[in-house]
Design an enzyme around this catalytic site. Structure first.
Site, PDB file in Angstrom:
ATOM      1  N   CYS A 395      -4.160   5.675 -13.132  1.00  0.00           N
ATOM      2  CA  CYS A 395      -3.026   4.966 -12.519  1.00  0.00           C
ATOM      3  C   CYS A 395      -3.254   4.668 -11.053  1.00  0.00           C
ATOM      4  O   CYS A 395      -2.336   4.765 -10.239  1.00  0.00           O
ATOM      5  CB  CYS A 395      -1.732   5.776 -12.644  1.00  0.00           C
ATOM      6  SG  CYS A 395      -0.963   5.610 -14.233  1.00  0.00           S
ATOM      7  N   SER A 396      -4.493   4.362 -10.693  1.00  0.00           N
ATOM      8  CA  SER A 396      -4.770   4.098  -9.288  1.00  0.00           C
ATOM      9  C   SER A 396      -5.608   2.829  -9.202  1.00  0.00           C
ATOM     10  O   SER A 396      -6.784   2.871  -8.849  1.00  0.00           O
ATOM     11  CB  SER A 396      -5.533   5.297  -8.711  1.00  0.00           C
ATOM     12  OG  SER A 396      -5.689   5.125  -7.334  1.00  0.00           O
TER      13      SER A 396
END
Ligand SMILES: *Cc1c(COP(=O)(O)O)cnc(C)c1O
Length: 844
Positions: A395-396
């Site tokens: 999620c980056s």
């Protein structure tokens, strides 16, 4: 310092078994994703919930009032926990940090001129999403932020009605632990003073606050909105909070939606009007019934956390120390040739110039030649050894692309290729597509760090220099001389994908069809909820579903060998007939997914059949059939191909032997594939063959390591070949180099080695998950990060004029096996298309 560290570590060691029994022999290093709840906390919560009557807070009854006052009390306690002055901040309960971000977005987009968003590169996906409601958005790296702080506005000046600006950033990157200065907000506020538009700052503290003190009393602290998740700090409850600086409250004045509990009066007649609650911001923003049980649990969570671990500052010191140890440990690992094992993206601790960083270590692994290890391969071993870390994109998006130097087109290509059977890093360019992230939390100890380092050492450090392959005698003569001494040891079909096999009795001839052995993988079980075909990897009890092919009765009988509650049937009969009108069985065309591929199968409507499988496995599922001869999504193509290590076109030229101690052919870079043939529900090819001699070799290695030998059945092959009794065995793994074999009078083309996953560890008699044979396979049969055992093949018409015998080829146990060919060029080879390169797992 030293003493305090020791004290903390031994205190945790002393209570860990008691407080976190679920950890047992696991090493859990995934806190940035979530932490775990302690037994004390759950006990305290259970006690409170069963001894005090709490009612829905929106009423006047005393249980309801009781809830309301508890909520008010917890709100104050949490503000205090984050050292936020209630005069300056309000605290809004939300579902999670993401919901907090969404609430801020709701406010910002309802401003008269909307808003523009600048978000920092390290932002979480949940924050990046805020750009979709913005008039304009921009992603800034550190330099971009610095230049903005230096007075250079990243947005073009607007002539009329300038929108508000929202700057969003993470206090600490959840990907690599890097921390970003609180002073950014302060500086930005100073710039704002000269600008005509309002600038607001959203600080994402979800990663930072998990292991350190979020301190809103710090004079440098100036963010308008702060989001975080309580479950990351305490393990429980699953709640988030949004802290809003009082001066920023007007942002929510024009929020459009209102829910129950947030309004005083609503008119629904001719005049449609409502009066929002006016007393406090949280009253206006907390739509509907608050998760009051969870909020009460948060109170206990704080107390328990403080009792177990002391202060957040203690946790911070402890986790920072552990993460430095971990980072240094990984950094120092070297292959025998001196090359590093880990490429670390987090900052390497440097005592001379210490930087403040969170306890998150993010890295990738490489082999001694510098090739990246696929994340999937890492994961399989990590799962077996109970090492729980995060892998992938975590999620980056922006920070990942920057760390891995991935271009937008590469990301898109990975996406379109990655929908098959998970990811396979570096499939195209030998670039990783994700990272491995180990993060430390309050309940980790020094022993977790040592165990994780030992795990990496055990599987990923090449401790001996690869020796160049000895000049191998010509492969042909050696193997072909032995070839006539082999025979078929056993034949097995697996009528229902991932269930137990049906062994063809000796003396019975079995038909070989273009798409595989007759009745092999023609059925599967489909999850009612997800539509996915069930696999033993997730549901190991499938190994206990024993099919029997009763051809004379035209029946597939399935028995469940596990324990079933009294009165529940232990077997079910399914007609073999493929004509639904012949029998009283209804079908429905259903779409399902097999190994990432969308297919269309005929699912059974019979409750008797579906209940039998659902009850046996304890999983809501239905039986589906995928007969041969379908078209479109009702048919599938073989994905097996020769692996790099199997190519024999080029001479060894001093190439190291991929599997030390085992004869194996040299490598080649050319990627060729035969024309794909049709298959049913097997993962990638019509027939899977293994050699008893290879199983023996593997078992030798397994028993040497002290583990018990594994059964041949673990490999779920269709055909097992062996030496004719009394004759010498073919060299183990020589099947890797065969290209064509004959079984009896029938020709088979070998399609490539079979890639394995941890499913080979499911004991096929008991349904238990074990560590072998995958652990030993990973040590002895891993090549380019993938683990291989056995070989795919398909029937090949050798002689067109052979008449009816060749049209309906049959094989049986005891048939002689002859290697026809092992190193010729693929005459029908087609250049493989990149996207057709399937990630290969085993047959189920
Ligand atoms: C975990 C995390 C989030 C998302 O939190 P949720 O509670 O899942 O919404 C956002 N940002 C960071 C930095 C995180 O670590």
């Amino acid at each position: 310092m030293e003493l305090e560290r020791y004290r903390y570590n031994s205190a945790v060691e002393a209570f860990r078994d008691e407080e976190y029994p679920m950890l047992q022999d696991s090493v859990y290093l995934d806190h940035a994703g979530s932490t775990l709840c302690s037994k004390s906390l759950m006990d305290a919560f259970a006690k409170e919930m069963t001894s005090v009557l709490y009612g829905n807070p929106h009423s006047g009854s005393s249980p309801s009032q009781h809830s309301s006052s508890r909520i008010d009390q917890v709100r104050i306690r949490l503000l205090d926990f984050f050292r936020a002055d209630p005069e300056q901040y309000d605290l809004v309960f939300v579902a999670n940090a993401t919901a907090g971000v969404k609430l801020v977005v709701e406010g910002m987009r309802s401003l008269p001129e909307g808003y523009v968003l600048a978000y920092h590169q390290a932002c979480h996906t949940s924050v990046v999403g805020a750009r979709e409601e913005a008039n304009e958005s921009i992603c800034l790296d550190d330099t971009g932020v610095q230049s903005w702080l230096g007075g250079k506005n990243p947005f073009k000046p607007k002539t009329c009605g300038p929108p508000a600006t929202l700057f969003a950033y993470s206090a600490q990157s959840h990907m690599d632990g890097r921390r970003y200065p609180l002073s950014w907000t302060e500086q930005l506020k100073q710039c704002e003073a000269q600008s005509s538009s309002r600038t607001l700052v959203l600080l994402d503290a979800a990663s930072l606050s998990a292991t350190s003190q979020l301190d809103l009393s710090d004079p440098r602290f100036a963010a308008d909105f702060v989001v975080t998740s309580l479950y990351k700090i305490f393990g429980f409850p699953d709640l988030g909070v949004l802290l809003v600086r009082r001066s920023a409250e007007p942002v929510f004045d024009r929020r459009r939606y209102f829910g129950g509990g947030t309004v005083d009066v609503v008119l629904c007649g001719d005049e449609q009007w409502h009066a929002p609650k006016s007393y406090s911001l949280h009253e206006r923003l907390e739509d509907g019934t608050l998760p009051f049980h969870s909020i009460i649990a948060a109170d206990m969570a704080i107390s328990t956390h403080q009792r177990l671990f002391g202060s957040m500052d203690r946790i911070s010191a402890h986790t920072a120390y552990l993460s430095r140890e971990l980072c240094r440990g990984l950094h120092s690992l070297r292959h025998a040739n001196g090359s590093p094992v880990c490429h670390i993206y987090s900052d390497i601790p440097d005592d001379a110039a210490p930087v403040e960083a969170g306890p998150v270590v993010c890295f990738n692994l490489r082999d001694s030649r510098g090739l990246w290890l696929g994340l999937g391969e890492f994961e399989k071993l990590a799962i077996l050894r109970k090492m729980h870390v995060r892998t992938g994109g975590v999620c980056s998006p922006a920070a990942l692309a920057s760390a891995l130097e991935l271009q937008p087109w590469e990301l898109k290509r990975n996406l379109s290729a990655g929908i098959r059977c998970g990811e396979d890093s570096g499939r195209f360019t030998n670039k990783p597509t994700g990272i491995i992230r180990a993060s430390l939390g309050a309940m980790n100890t020094q022993s977790d760090v040592s165990r994780f380092l030992a795990f990496v050492q055990e599987f990923f450090v090449e401790e001996t220099l690869r020796v160049p392959a000895q000049a191998t005698p010509t492969l042909k003569s050696r193997f072909l001389d032995n070839a006539s001494e082999m025979q078929v040891k056993s034949i097995t079909v697996y009528p229902i994908k991932s269930c137990s096999g049906f062994t063809i009795p000796p003396g019975v001839c079995w038909e070989v069809r273009p798409e595989g052995l007759a009745w092999d993988r023609e059925w599967c079980l489909v999850h009612r909820g997800s539509g996915q075909a069930l696999s033993q990897k997730r549901y190991p009890l499938m190994a206990l579903l024993q099919p029997l092919l009763l051809l004379n009765e035209n029946v597939l009988r399935v028995r469940y060998r596990g324990s079933t509650p009294k009165g529940q049937p232990t077997q079910v009969d399914i007609s073999l007939s493929n004509n639904p009108s012949d029998f009283d069985v209804g079908f429905r065309q259903t779409s399902s997914r097999v190994c990432g591929e969308n297919i269309s199968a005929q699912s059974y409507l019979s409750e008797e059949i579906n209940n039998f499988f659902s009850e046996s496995l304890g999983v809501p599922c239905m039986l589906a059939r995928f007969p041969a001869g379908g078209r479109g999504a009702s048919s599938r193509l073989s994905k097996a191909r020769l692996q790099k290590h199997q190519k024999t076109e080029k001479p060894p030229s001093g190439q190291p032997s991929p599997f030390p101690g085992v004869p194996s052919p040299p490598e080649s870079d050319s990627e060729q594939q035969v024309q794909p043939g049709k298959i049913l529900l097997s993962n990638e090819s019509p027939i899977l063959m293994i050699s008893a001699s290879s199983v023996k070799m593997l078992n030798q290695a397994i028993t040497e390591s002290g583990a018990p030998a594994v059964e041949e059945s673990a490999f779920r092959a269709n055909v097992v070949i062996e030496a004719v009794p009394g004759q010498c065995s073919p060299p183990p793994y020589s099947e890797d180099s065969w290209r064509r074999i004959r079984i009896g009078s029938h020709g088979f083309k070998l399609l490539g080695a079979c890639q394995r996953c941890q499913m080979v560890c499911v004991d096929q008699t008991t349904g238990e998950r074990k560590q072998e044979p995958f652990v030993t396979l990973a040590k002895t049969r891993r090549l380019n990060g993938k683990v291989f055992f056995g070989t795919h093949m398909r029937h090949e018409q050798l002689d067109q004029s052979a008449g009816s015998v060749a049209l309906r080829p049959m094989i049986q146990v005891g048939d002689v096996v002859v290697v026809d060919d092992q190193e010729e060029e693929e005459e029908d080879g087609v250049r493989e298309q990149e996207n057709a390169e399937g990630t290969t797992l085993n047959m189920d």
